[in-house]
Design an enzyme around this catalytic site. Structure first.
Site, mmCIF file in Angstrom:
data_model
loop_
_atom_site.group_PDB
_atom_site.id
_atom_site.type_symbol
_atom_site.label_atom_id
_atom_site.label_comp_id
_atom_site.label_asym_id
_atom_site.label_seq_id
_atom_site.Cartn_x
_atom_site.Cartn_y
_atom_site.Cartn_z
ATOM 1 N N ILE A 10 0.851 -1.198 0.000
ATOM 2 C CA ILE A 10 0.000 0.000 0.000
ATOM 3 C C ILE A 10 0.881 1.239 0.000
ATOM 4 C CG2 ILE A 10 -1.854 1.242 1.181
ATOM 5 C CD1 ILE A 10 -2.471 -1.393 2.693
ATOM 6 N N ASP A 64 10.451 8.005 -1.493
ATOM 7 C CA ASP A 64 9.660 8.917 -2.314
ATOM 8 C C ASP A 64 9.308 8.160 -3.593
ATOM 9 O OD1 ASP A 64 8.621 10.855 -3.995
ATOM 10 O OD2 ASP A 64 10.247 12.303 -3.681
ATOM 11 N N ASN A 87 -2.231 4.001 -3.702
ATOM 12 C CA ASN A 87 -3.117 4.908 -2.986
ATOM 13 C C ASN A 87 -2.492 6.292 -2.770
ATOM 14 O OD1 ASN A 87 -5.111 5.755 -0.679
ATOM 15 N ND2 ASN A 87 -3.074 5.739 0.269
ATOM 16 N N TYR A 152 -5.226 18.837 -9.566
ATOM 17 C CA TYR A 152 -5.536 17.521 -8.991
ATOM 18 C C TYR A 152 -6.351 16.692 -9.976
ATOM 19 C CZ TYR A 152 -8.016 14.105 -6.074
ATOM 20 O OH TYR A 152 -8.556 12.951 -5.565
ATOM 21 N N LYS A 156 -5.444 13.051 -11.762
ATOM 22 C CA LYS A 156 -6.284 11.871 -11.576
ATOM 23 C C LYS A 156 -6.864 11.376 -12.902
ATOM 24 C CE LYS A 156 -6.019 11.021 -7.134
ATOM 25 N NZ LYS A 156 -5.542 9.709 -6.613
#
Length: 237
Positions: A10, A64, A87, A152, A156
């Protein structure tokens, strides 16, 4: 090692939605966890939380994810990941006209390139396994423009395009690729935004959904799914 015993990796796993996903896996499955984030102290705190919640094994990697050289040096084979959850993300609540070039680029680097970088590094090993699952946490901003967070939304959109392309590329393999287009979900990203947080999606529901995806037979895949607050969009978004 079987898919049922493989680890769950994750990114952004030290806090927010990522940690909520990890906690659900800790309570409801026996999968070992691999949590990736930049802050080592926060990772150690997240590890303890997951162990307290019942995780059998938790590994942490401080890196990173936008640093391709650092990611390429991670010995992913040591962790045996079978489920990859991309995520990690960053939410910039700012109009495009006020967004700097550096902020725009950073949104793309974290929200899109990071997922590509991690997946590219793990994919050769994942292809050797009996099956695998890649879940990219996208957004409603992947499907529509957002007037107050355009950078943003751009990033996405890119992540969803990458997910759709990767799904087609791996269609004849044993690796399922899914996109979860999340509506407003409670996380640390909303702390400085004037919004009714109790109306947002419970982040643990994201973890429950991913567990369900992992339990499908190898004959099926959820290509894209949208998860929204019960009452729809929450003002002022």
């Amino acid at each position: 090692m079987s898919f049922q015993r493989s680890s769950v990796l994750i990114t952004g796993g030290s806090k927010g939605i990522g940690l909520s996903i990890a906690k659900v896996f800790s309570r409801e499955t026996d999968h070992p966890l691999v949590l990736i984030a930049r802050n080592r102290d926060e990772l150690e705190e997240a590890k303890e939380i997951c162990l307290e919640d019942g995780a059998t094994e938790v590994h942490t990697i401080s890196v990173d994810i936008t640093d391709k050289n650092a990611v390429s040096n991670i010995p992913f084979t040591d962790y045996d990941p079978g489920i990859i959850i991309n995520n990690a993300g960053s939410f910039l609540f700012k109009k495009l006209k006020d967004t700097s070039v550096e902020e725009f680029d950073r949104q793309f680097q974290i929200n899109a390139f990071g997922a590509f970088n991690i997946t590219k590094s793990i994919l050769p090993e994942l292809e050797k396994k009996e099956r695998g699952l890649i879940v990219n946490i996208c957004s409603m901003g992947s499907l529509e423009g957002l007037k107050d967070s355009g950078a943003y939304s751009m990033s996405k959109h890119a992540l969803l395009g990458y997910t759709r392309s990767l799904r087609k590329e791996l269609m004849n393999s044993k690796i399922a690729v899914s996109a979860i287009n999340l509506g407003q979900t409670y996380s640390t990203s909303w702390q400085d935004v004037d919004i009714a947080q109790e109306k947002l999606i419970d982040p643990e529901d994201v973890g429950k959904l991913i567990i369900s995806l992992s339990q499908l037979s190898i004959r099926s895949v959820v290509e894209e799914i949208t998860l929204m607050p019960q009452g729809g969009k929450v003002a002022p978004m």
